[in-house]
Design a protein around this motif. Structure first.
Motif, mmCIF file in Angstrom:
data_model
loop_
_atom_site.group_PDB
_atom_site.id
_atom_site.type_symbol
_atom_site.label_atom_id
_atom_site.label_comp_id
_atom_site.label_asym_id
_atom_site.label_seq_id
_atom_site.Cartn_x
_atom_site.Cartn_y
_atom_site.Cartn_z
ATOM 1 N N LEU A 139 0.846 -1.152 -0.126
ATOM 2 C CA LEU A 139 -0.114 -0.044 -0.082
ATOM 3 C C LEU A 139 0.823 1.431 -0.042
ATOM 4 C CD1 LEU A 139 -2.805 1.136 0.082
ATOM 5 C CD2 LEU A 139 -2.807 1.156 2.551
ATOM 6 N N GLY A 140 2.009 1.067 0.780
ATOM 7 C CA GLY A 140 3.064 2.635 0.943
ATOM 8 C C GLY A 140 4.123 2.314 1.761
ATOM 9 N N LYS A 141 5.228 2.493 1.496
ATOM 10 C CA LYS A 141 6.505 2.601 1.948
ATOM 11 C C LYS A 141 6.871 4.035 2.476
ATOM 12 C CE LYS A 141 10.565 -0.213 2.791
ATOM 13 N NZ LYS A 141 11.319 -0.942 1.906
ATOM 14 N N TRP A 142 7.343 4.392 3.407
ATOM 15 C CA TRP A 142 7.589 5.733 3.736
ATOM 16 C C TRP A 142 9.004 5.684 4.491
ATOM 17 C CZ3 TRP A 142 3.985 9.594 2.315
ATOM 18 C CH2 TRP A 142 2.723 8.930 1.955
ATOM 19 N N GLU A 143 9.596 6.912 4.181
ATOM 20 C CA GLU A 143 10.685 7.345 5.096
ATOM 21 C C GLU A 143 10.554 8.642 5.468
ATOM 22 O OE1 GLU A 143 14.416 7.213 2.809
ATOM 23 O OE2 GLU A 143 13.853 8.850 1.351
ATOM 24 N N TYR A 144 11.369 9.105 6.298
ATOM 25 C CA TYR A 144 11.485 10.602 7.090
ATOM 26 C C TYR A 144 12.834 11.288 6.227
ATOM 27 C CZ TYR A 144 8.047 9.981 10.654
ATOM 28 O OH TYR A 144 6.920 9.895 11.410
ATOM 29 N N LYS A 145 12.264 12.435 5.651
ATOM 30 C CA LYS A 145 13.637 12.913 4.825
ATOM 31 C C LYS A 145 13.129 14.705 5.049
ATOM 32 C CE LYS A 145 16.338 12.979 0.538
ATOM 33 N NZ LYS A 145 16.612 12.394 -0.479
ATOM 34 N N SER A 146 14.152 15.311 5.754
ATOM 35 C CA SER A 146 14.101 16.684 6.017
ATOM 36 C C SER A 146 12.821 17.051 7.001
ATOM 37 C CB SER A 146 14.014 17.546 4.813
ATOM 38 O OG SER A 146 14.994 17.173 4.055
ATOM 39 N N GLY A 147 12.449 16.168 7.605
ATOM 40 C CA GLY A 147 11.259 16.431 8.695
ATOM 41 C C GLY A 147 9.932 15.977 8.097
ATOM 42 N N TYR A 148 10.070 15.530 6.879
ATOM 43 C CA TYR A 148 8.800 15.188 5.992
ATOM 44 C C TYR A 148 8.543 13.725 5.950
ATOM 45 C CZ TYR A 148 7.982 19.849 5.533
ATOM 46 O OH TYR A 148 8.074 21.552 5.695
ATOM 47 N N LEU A 149 7.582 12.901 5.992
ATOM 48 C CA LEU A 149 7.172 11.504 5.341
ATOM 49 C C LEU A 149 7.269 11.652 3.779
ATOM 50 C CD1 LEU A 149 4.880 9.792 7.656
ATOM 51 C CD2 LEU A 149 7.097 8.970 7.257
ATOM 52 N N ARG A 150 7.923 10.876 3.453
ATOM 53 C CA ARG A 150 7.929 10.824 1.654
ATOM 54 C C ARG A 150 7.848 9.403 1.032
ATOM 55 N NH1 ARG A 150 13.242 12.576 -1.891
ATOM 56 N NH2 ARG A 150 12.224 12.110 -3.832
ATOM 57 N N PRO A 151 6.874 9.203 0.345
ATOM 58 C CA PRO A 151 6.566 7.636 0.053
ATOM 59 C C PRO A 151 7.940 7.237 -0.901
ATOM 60 C CG PRO A 151 5.341 9.394 -1.246
ATOM 61 C CD PRO A 151 6.084 10.040 -0.263
ATOM 62 N N ILE A 152 8.368 6.030 -0.637
ATOM 63 C CA ILE A 152 9.584 5.644 -1.255
ATOM 64 C C ILE A 152 9.162 4.247 -2.064
ATOM 65 C CG2 ILE A 152 11.197 7.048 -0.169
ATOM 66 C CD1 ILE A 152 11.776 4.203 1.479
ATOM 67 N N GLY A 153 7.858 3.837 -1.764
ATOM 68 C CA GLY A 153 7.578 2.306 -2.457
ATOM 69 C C GLY A 153 6.128 2.209 -2.270
ATOM 70 N N GLY A 154 5.463 1.227 -3.071
ATOM 71 C CA GLY A 154 4.176 0.791 -2.905
ATOM 72 C C GLY A 154 3.389 1.813 -3.757
ATOM 73 N N LEU A 155 2.062 1.556 -3.534
ATOM 74 C CA LEU A 155 1.089 2.203 -4.381
ATOM 75 C C LEU A 155 1.146 3.739 -4.024
ATOM 76 C CD1 LEU A 155 -1.384 2.391 -6.172
ATOM 77 C CD2 LEU A 155 -2.804 1.934 -4.373
ATOM 78 N N ALA A 156 1.383 4.203 -2.673
ATOM 79 C CA ALA A 156 1.382 5.439 -2.550
ATOM 80 C C ALA A 156 2.544 6.158 -3.182
ATOM 81 C CB ALA A 156 1.426 5.743 -0.899
ATOM 82 N N TYR A 157 3.636 5.628 -3.546
ATOM 83 C CA TYR A 157 4.563 6.280 -4.304
ATOM 84 C C TYR A 157 4.395 6.410 -5.544
ATOM 85 C CZ TYR A 157 9.201 6.402 -6.908
ATOM 86 O OH TYR A 157 10.138 6.587 -7.910
ATOM 87 N N TYR A 158 3.663 5.368 -6.354
ATOM 88 C CA TYR A 158 3.403 5.589 -7.481
ATOM 89 C C TYR A 158 2.278 6.482 -8.054
ATOM 90 C CZ TYR A 158 6.505 1.815 -8.897
ATOM 91 O OH TYR A 158 7.811 1.080 -9.215
ATOM 92 N N VAL A 159 1.381 6.921 -7.141
ATOM 93 C CA VAL A 159 0.375 7.825 -7.352
ATOM 94 C C VAL A 159 0.923 9.244 -6.905
ATOM 95 C CG1 VAL A 159 -1.508 6.405 -7.164
ATOM 96 C CG2 VAL A 159 -0.788 7.679 -5.004
ATOM 97 N N SER A 160 1.997 9.470 -6.174
ATOM 98 C CA SER A 160 2.595 10.715 -5.822
ATOM 99 C C SER A 160 3.339 11.257 -7.055
ATOM 100 C CB SER A 160 3.502 10.524 -4.870
ATOM 101 O OG SER A 160 4.833 9.644 -5.285
ATOM 102 N N PRO A 161 3.212 12.588 -7.349
ATOM 103 C CA PRO A 161 3.926 13.188 -8.406
ATOM 104 C C PRO A 161 5.325 13.268 -8.480
ATOM 105 C CG PRO A 161 2.864 14.761 -6.920
ATOM 106 C CD PRO A 161 2.440 13.538 -6.318
ATOM 107 N N PRO A 162 6.221 13.165 -9.376
ATOM 108 C CA PRO A 162 7.557 13.249 -9.330
ATOM 109 C C PRO A 162 7.879 14.617 -9.097
ATOM 110 C CG PRO A 162 6.877 12.018 -11.507
ATOM 111 C CD PRO A 162 5.712 12.724 -10.708
ATOM 112 N N ARG A 163 8.811 14.698 -8.139
ATOM 113 C CA ARG A 163 9.148 16.180 -7.652
ATOM 114 C C ARG A 163 10.041 16.964 -8.691
ATOM 115 N NH1 ARG A 163 7.965 17.197 -2.436
ATOM 116 N NH2 ARG A 163 7.050 15.492 -1.142
ATOM 117 N N THR A 164 10.884 16.384 -9.169
ATOM 118 C CA THR A 164 12.115 17.056 -10.164
ATOM 119 C C THR A 164 12.209 16.224 -11.508
ATOM 120 O OG1 THR A 164 13.708 15.879 -9.099
ATOM 121 C CG2 THR A 164 13.262 17.777 -8.123
#
Length: 229
Positions: A139-164
């Motif tokens: 469903l979604g794999k997350w990591e803390y980066k710069s104080g924010y949770l960021r999706p790095i795997g799973g469905l949550a990652y693929y439905v999130s927009p690429p940042r750069t």
């Protein structure tokens, strides 16, 4: 909702909040960060490049992309198709029935954003409690980066927009999946919204019939077919 979106855009552009990203203190606002980097960094070209492509914080690429999207949407918002209609009883009485290109407005985007937000919400809760579970990670794999949770795997990652642009070139499958997801989900929500808001072809045909109007050059039993085009 429009007020909240404008507030977020202005805040991410001019926010004076400082954050420690592991390489020193940076300002959250994209414009403020640009001037701060130009004043504090010796390599000015690197400072400008960083302000355009920095990760996990608002950057100038995001800002300019937002401006382009706003301009394009406002431009196409004025597009409409003028259907020639005539009165069934009074000959010679003709007029046009306008149909906007974006006749469902921004509601499909709102529904799609709510869907993704709820997915993020439940995925983060489950990941914090059962992070090692296989189904939870799907469903979604997350990591803390710069104080924010960021999706790095799973469905949550693929439905999130690429940042750069680097994210797009580094993982084109993510970009293609996200693009297909947005287009398909918004198309489905558009069909759903038009059916419940009285804007479908059948609803417009009923409205024309109730007002004793019909599309010029078209039989009454073909009105729905013509409108579906």
């Amino acid at each position: 909702m429009a007020t909240n979106i404008c507030e977020q855009i202005v805040w991410k552009t001019f926010s004076p909040t400082t954050l420690n990203t592991g390489r020193g203190t940076e300002f959250e606002g994209a414009i403020i960060a640009l001037f701060h980097m130009l004043l504090t960094w010796k390599d000015k070209s690197k400072a400008i490049g960083e302000s355009f492509y920095r990760e996990n914080l608002p950057n100038l690429t995001n800002l300019f992309a937002t401006i382009v999207v706003f301009v394009v949407v406002i431009y196409f918002q004025g597009f409409r198709v003028e259907l020639p209609v005539k009165h069934r009883q009074f000959r010679g009485q003709q007029m046009s029935y306008p149909i906007r290109l974006f006749y469902t407005s921004n509601f499909p985007i709102i529904f799609q954003s709510c869907l993704v937000s709820n997915l993020y919400f439940f995925s983060q809760i489950l990941w914090k409690r059962f992070g090692g579970n296989f189904l939870v990670n799907l469903l979604g794999k997350w990591e803390y980066k710069s104080g924010y949770l960021r999706p790095i795997g799973g469905l949550a990652y693929y439905v999130s927009p690429p940042r750069t642009l680097v994210d797009i070139t580094g993982d084109p499958l993510h970009f293609l999946f996200y693009l297909a997801f947005v287009l398909i989900s918004c198309a489905l929500f558009s069909l759903y919204w038009s059916s419940i808001s009285g804007q479908s072809a059948k609803d417009i045909a009923k409205d024309l019939k109730r007002n004793k109007m019909m599309i010029k050059g078209c039989r009454e039993d073909q009105t729905v077919k013509v409108l579906n085009r």
